[in-house]
Write a protein that holds these residues in place. Structure first.
Motif, PDB file in Angstrom:
ATOM      1  N   ALA A 197      37.843  46.085  22.246  1.00  0.00           N
ATOM      2  CA  ALA A 197      38.473  44.778  22.063  1.00  0.00           C
ATOM      3  C   ALA A 197      39.865  44.757  22.683  1.00  0.00           C
ATOM      4  CB  ALA A 197      38.548  44.433  20.579  1.00  0.00           C
ATOM      5  N   ARG A 198      40.568  45.909  22.549  1.00  0.00           N
ATOM      6  CA  ARG A 198      41.917  45.989  23.111  1.00  0.00           C
ATOM      7  C   ARG A 198      41.867  45.911  24.639  1.00  0.00           C
ATOM      8  NH1 ARG A 198      43.025  50.068  20.010  1.00  0.00           N
ATOM      9  NH2 ARG A 198      42.921  51.635  21.639  1.00  0.00           N
ATOM     10  N   VAL A 199      40.913  46.629  25.222  1.00  0.00           N
ATOM     11  CA  VAL A 199      40.749  46.598  26.680  1.00  0.00           C
ATOM     12  C   VAL A 199      40.438  45.170  27.126  1.00  0.00           C
ATOM     13  CG1 VAL A 199      39.208  47.290  28.568  1.00  0.00           C
ATOM     14  CG2 VAL A 199      40.103  49.007  26.970  1.00  0.00           C
ATOM     15  N   ARG A 200      39.564  44.503  26.369  1.00  0.00           N
ATOM     16  CA  ARG A 200      39.225  43.124  26.747  1.00  0.00           C
ATOM     17  C   ARG A 200      40.471  42.238  26.744  1.00  0.00           C
ATOM     18  NH1 ARG A 200      35.867  38.359  23.635  1.00  0.00           N
ATOM     19  NH2 ARG A 200      35.216  37.222  25.493  1.00  0.00           N
ATOM     20  N   THR A 201      41.271  42.376  25.680  1.00  0.00           N
ATOM     21  CA  THR A 201      42.493  41.570  25.597  1.00  0.00           C
ATOM     22  C   THR A 201      43.403  41.840  26.790  1.00  0.00           C
ATOM     23  OG1 THR A 201      42.363  41.601  23.197  1.00  0.00           O
ATOM     24  CG2 THR A 201      44.508  41.070  24.150  1.00  0.00           C
ATOM     25  N   GLN A 202      43.562  43.121  27.128  1.00  0.00           N
ATOM     26  CA  GLN A 202      44.439  43.468  28.255  1.00  0.00           C
ATOM     27  C   GLN A 202      43.911  42.873  29.563  1.00  0.00           C
ATOM     28  OE1 GLN A 202      44.205  47.666  26.711  1.00  0.00           O
ATOM     29  NE2 GLN A 202      46.035  47.911  27.989  1.00  0.00           N
ATOM     30  N   VAL A 203      42.592  42.983  29.751  1.00  0.00           N
ATOM     31  CA  VAL A 203      41.990  42.508  30.995  1.00  0.00           C
ATOM     32  C   VAL A 203      42.066  40.980  31.082  1.00  0.00           C
ATOM     33  CG1 VAL A 203      39.769  42.277  32.207  1.00  0.00           C
ATOM     34  CG2 VAL A 203      40.546  44.522  31.396  1.00  0.00           C
ATOM     35  N   VAL A 204      41.745  40.327  29.964  1.00  0.00           N
ATOM     36  CA  VAL A 204      41.787  38.854  29.942  1.00  0.00           C
ATOM     37  C   VAL A 204      43.207  38.371  30.239  1.00  0.00           C
ATOM     38  CG1 VAL A 204      41.747  36.934  28.296  1.00  0.00           C
ATOM     39  CG2 VAL A 204      39.741  38.423  28.534  1.00  0.00           C
ATOM     40  N   GLU A 205      44.204  39.020  29.648  1.00  0.00           N
ATOM     41  CA  GLU A 205      45.597  38.627  29.904  1.00  0.00           C
ATOM     42  C   GLU A 205      45.982  38.873  31.356  1.00  0.00           C
ATOM     43  OE1 GLU A 205      47.373  39.247  25.378  1.00  0.00           O
ATOM     44  OE2 GLU A 205      48.030  40.595  26.999  1.00  0.00           O
ATOM     45  N   ALA A 206      45.495  39.972  31.912  1.00  0.00           N
ATOM     46  CA  ALA A 206      45.820  40.295  33.308  1.00  0.00           C
ATOM     47  C   ALA A 206      45.210  39.264  34.252  1.00  0.00           C
ATOM     48  CB  ALA A 206      45.319  41.691  33.654  1.00  0.00           C
ATOM     49  N   VAL A 207      43.973  38.870  33.987  1.00  0.00           N
ATOM     50  CA  VAL A 207      43.324  37.856  34.834  1.00  0.00           C
ATOM     51  C   VAL A 207      44.123  36.558  34.792  1.00  0.00           C
ATOM     52  CG1 VAL A 207      41.261  36.421  35.144  1.00  0.00           C
ATOM     53  CG2 VAL A 207      41.014  38.849  34.571  1.00  0.00           C
ATOM     54  N   GLY A 208      44.487  36.125  33.587  1.00  0.00           N
ATOM     55  CA  GLY A 208      45.246  34.882  33.447  1.00  0.00           C
ATOM     56  C   GLY A 208      46.584  34.952  34.171  1.00  0.00           C
ATOM     57  N   ALA A 209      47.282  36.062  34.008  1.00  0.00           N
ATOM     58  CA  ALA A 209      48.599  36.202  34.639  1.00  0.00           C
ATOM     59  C   ALA A 209      48.486  36.187  36.159  1.00  0.00           C
ATOM     60  CB  ALA A 209      49.262  37.491  34.166  1.00  0.00           C
ATOM     61  N   LEU A 210      47.527  36.938  36.700  1.00  0.00           N
ATOM     62  CA  LEU A 210      47.353  36.978  38.158  1.00  0.00           C
ATOM     63  C   LEU A 210      46.945  35.613  38.706  1.00  0.00           C
ATOM     64  CD1 LEU A 210      45.542  40.410  38.612  1.00  0.00           C
ATOM     65  CD2 LEU A 210      47.774  39.787  39.541  1.00  0.00           C
ATOM     66  N   LEU A 211      46.076  34.940  37.966  1.00  0.00           N
ATOM     67  CA  LEU A 211      45.583  33.636  38.415  1.00  0.00           C
ATOM     68  C   LEU A 211      46.723  32.622  38.485  1.00  0.00           C
ATOM     69  CD1 LEU A 211      42.818  32.463  39.178  1.00  0.00           C
ATOM     70  CD2 LEU A 211      42.548  31.728  36.809  1.00  0.00           C
ATOM     71  N   VAL A 212      47.557  32.605  37.447  1.00  0.00           N
ATOM     72  CA  VAL A 212      48.660  31.640  37.410  1.00  0.00           C
ATOM     73  C   VAL A 212      49.708  31.987  38.461  1.00  0.00           C
ATOM     74  CG1 VAL A 212      50.604  30.846  35.995  1.00  0.00           C
ATOM     75  CG2 VAL A 212      48.297  30.978  35.014  1.00  0.00           C
ATOM     76  N   GLU A 213      49.988  33.293  38.612  1.00  0.00           N
ATOM     77  CA  GLU A 213      51.040  33.694  39.548  1.00  0.00           C
ATOM     78  C   GLU A 213      50.632  33.520  41.003  1.00  0.00           C
ATOM     79  OE1 GLU A 213      52.082  37.729  38.646  1.00  0.00           O
ATOM     80  OE2 GLU A 213      52.541  37.204  36.572  1.00  0.00           O
ATOM     81  N   SER A 214      49.412  33.933  41.326  1.00  0.00           N
ATOM     82  CA  SER A 214      49.055  34.050  42.750  1.00  0.00           C
ATOM     83  C   SER A 214      47.761  33.347  43.110  1.00  0.00           C
ATOM     84  CB  SER A 214      48.946  35.528  43.134  1.00  0.00           C
ATOM     85  OG  SER A 214      50.084  36.234  42.684  1.00  0.00           O
ATOM     86  N   ARG A 238      32.372  48.174  35.534  1.00  0.00           N
ATOM     87  CA  ARG A 238      31.176  48.365  34.703  1.00  0.00           C
ATOM     88  C   ARG A 238      30.992  47.173  33.754  1.00  0.00           C
ATOM     89  NH1 ARG A 238      32.400  53.399  32.861  1.00  0.00           N
ATOM     90  NH2 ARG A 238      33.201  52.491  30.941  1.00  0.00           N
ATOM     91  N   ARG A 239      32.081  46.737  33.152  1.00  0.00           N
ATOM     92  CA  ARG A 239      31.958  45.736  32.089  1.00  0.00           C
ATOM     93  C   ARG A 239      31.958  44.304  32.623  1.00  0.00           C
ATOM     94  NH1 ARG A 239      35.501  46.121  26.596  1.00  0.00           N
ATOM     95  NH2 ARG A 239      35.073  44.038  25.767  1.00  0.00           N
ATOM     96  N   TRP A 240      32.738  44.053  33.680  1.00  0.00           N
ATOM     97  CA  TRP A 240      32.868  42.659  34.157  1.00  0.00           C
ATOM     98  C   TRP A 240      32.233  42.445  35.535  1.00  0.00           C
ATOM     99  CZ3 TRP A 240      36.735  44.840  31.098  1.00  0.00           C
ATOM    100  CH2 TRP A 240      37.035  44.139  29.921  1.00  0.00           C
ATOM    101  N   ARG A 241      31.965  43.546  36.226  1.00  0.00           N
ATOM    102  CA  ARG A 241      31.256  43.510  37.504  1.00  0.00           C
ATOM    103  C   ARG A 241      32.081  42.948  38.659  1.00  0.00           C
ATOM    104  NH1 ARG A 241      24.961  42.723  38.406  1.00  0.00           N
ATOM    105  NH2 ARG A 241      25.076  43.880  36.452  1.00  0.00           N
ATOM    106  N   ASP A 242      32.524  41.675  38.527  1.00  0.00           N
ATOM    107  CA  ASP A 242      33.237  41.060  39.656  1.00  0.00           C
ATOM    108  C   ASP A 242      34.173  39.957  39.144  1.00  0.00           C
ATOM    109  OD1 ASP A 242      31.543  38.974  39.013  1.00  0.00           O
ATOM    110  OD2 ASP A 242      30.166  39.350  40.674  1.00  0.00           O
ATOM    111  N   VAL A 243      34.797  39.268  40.076  1.00  0.00           N
ATOM    112  CA  VAL A 243      35.780  38.239  39.722  1.00  0.00           C
ATOM    113  C   VAL A 243      35.127  37.123  38.902  1.00  0.00           C
ATOM    114  CG1 VAL A 243      37.221  36.414  40.725  1.00  0.00           C
ATOM    115  CG2 VAL A 243      37.386  38.747  41.591  1.00  0.00           C
TER     116      VAL A 243
END
Lengths: 222, 222
Positions: B27-44, B67-72
């Motif tokens: 769950a922690r990894v998911r939170t980190q990944v979800v936050e990273a996607v949002g931050a990158l998307l908004v920034e760039s 393994r878990r998300w496969r792709d963008v």
């Protein structure tokens, strides 16, 4: 705009005639380029859109395209500006609800997969059509976004007679916010077909028109 | 779903505890990944979004992300699914118009430049915020488009009490098409702020709510 009003009285020679011939060629090149941009956008999307690809598809020298449109943003903006410059007028059906339904039917046909602007009309593909492709491109190009806003605001302005006629018929009190009425009438179609990507419901144009009418009669746009 | 209901009664050892610890890490990894996607998307934006960039930003092994998300597309879909899974409920204000205005105010805050989800809140930049960036991404990724539809349909379903309460209060006749009412109420905000990219008008949430209410009372959604 660059021709004198009496240009048609001039003999077909001299610098003025040359300028008009250039204008004719120029208009033809614009048509070819605008059509090429639309075709490439619908077939392959924004990523396939380059000045070189457009020039090749249009059969126009690439330097001409670079000089006149500069880049992909300029090309997209001109496609939208050309679409806006089409003499469009809203239908005059005799009632506010039917006028708005007619407007909504045009939006519906443009947005539905395999709709009026679709590439093949089969309705079986990705649902790619020019309207959807241009709106998608507006998220990638600020010039396209500005031109899309110009296009829509132009349509709202030209649709003002829909409200004026409703006032003249006594359907609405004088002085409605026509633009707000038009946005309210058409927005559910963009929501359902473009953003929610739902199966097209043929009842949608009339239902959204009825909703906007009811709001207008209740004075929401006054 | 994989934990027994009395998991909290178990001692912190054995295979069950290990599974829960894995779940916690997961769950922690998911939170980190979800936050990273949002931050990158908004920034760039979408073009900067790669599995490798997300893994680096999240501080997570790239093989874990692959393994878990496969792709963008998988990453974007999970950001939307995570956003949907937030226990959200519509405000209960005591009237249909105020309930719909409260809903619209949330949409307004999410969509306006420098809004609730914006990166810096300055309102001076490109107007980038997470909601707009995710909708833009839905035009590039079919998985994101599907997840966005799921997100919205989930919100409509959870907003059903807004109509049910209006019926219970006698504001509406029983049996309205709740989804159509909600689409009508919210669509003008997406049209004005997302598609027309207009200056945010703070009167918009209430006006769109009033329009939908008037239509509902006139029986348009029955």
């Amino acid at each position: 705009m660059s021709s004198p009003e009496n240009a048609s009285d001039l003999p077909e020679s001299g610098p003025e005639a040359a300028r008009r011939r250039t204008g004719g060629r120029s208009a033809r090149v614009r048509t070819q380029v605008v059509e090429a941009v639309g075709a490439l956008l619908v077939e392959s999307g924004y990523d396939a859109l380059t000045v070189d690809a457009v020039a090749e598809r249009a059969g126009v020298h690439r330097t001409t395209v670079y000089r006149r449109w500069r880049d992909v943003g300029g090309l997209l903006a001109d496609v939208l500006d050309a679409a806006a410059d089409d003499g469009w007028r809203p239908a005059d059906t005799g009632s506010l609800e039917d006028d708005l339904t007619a407007l909504n039917q045009e939006v519906y046909d443009a947005l539905r997969p395999g709709g009026a602007d679709a590439d093949d009309g089969s309705g079986s593909g990705s649902g790619g059509n020019l309207t959807t492709a241009l709106i998608a491109a507006s998220f990638r190009s600020a010039q396209a976004a500005d031109a899309l806003t110009r296009f829509w605001e132009g349509r709202y302005a030209r649709s003002a007679p829909v409200a004026d006629r409703a006032v003249a018929r006594g359907e609405l009190r004088p002085g409605p916010d026509t633009r707000a009425l038009l946005v309210t009438a058409t927005a559910p179609l963009y929501q359902e077909l473009l953003l929610l990507r739902g199966a097209p419901d043929p009842r949608l144009p009339r239902r959204a028109a009825r909703a906007a009418c009811a709001a207008a009669r209740a004075g929401v746009f006054h």
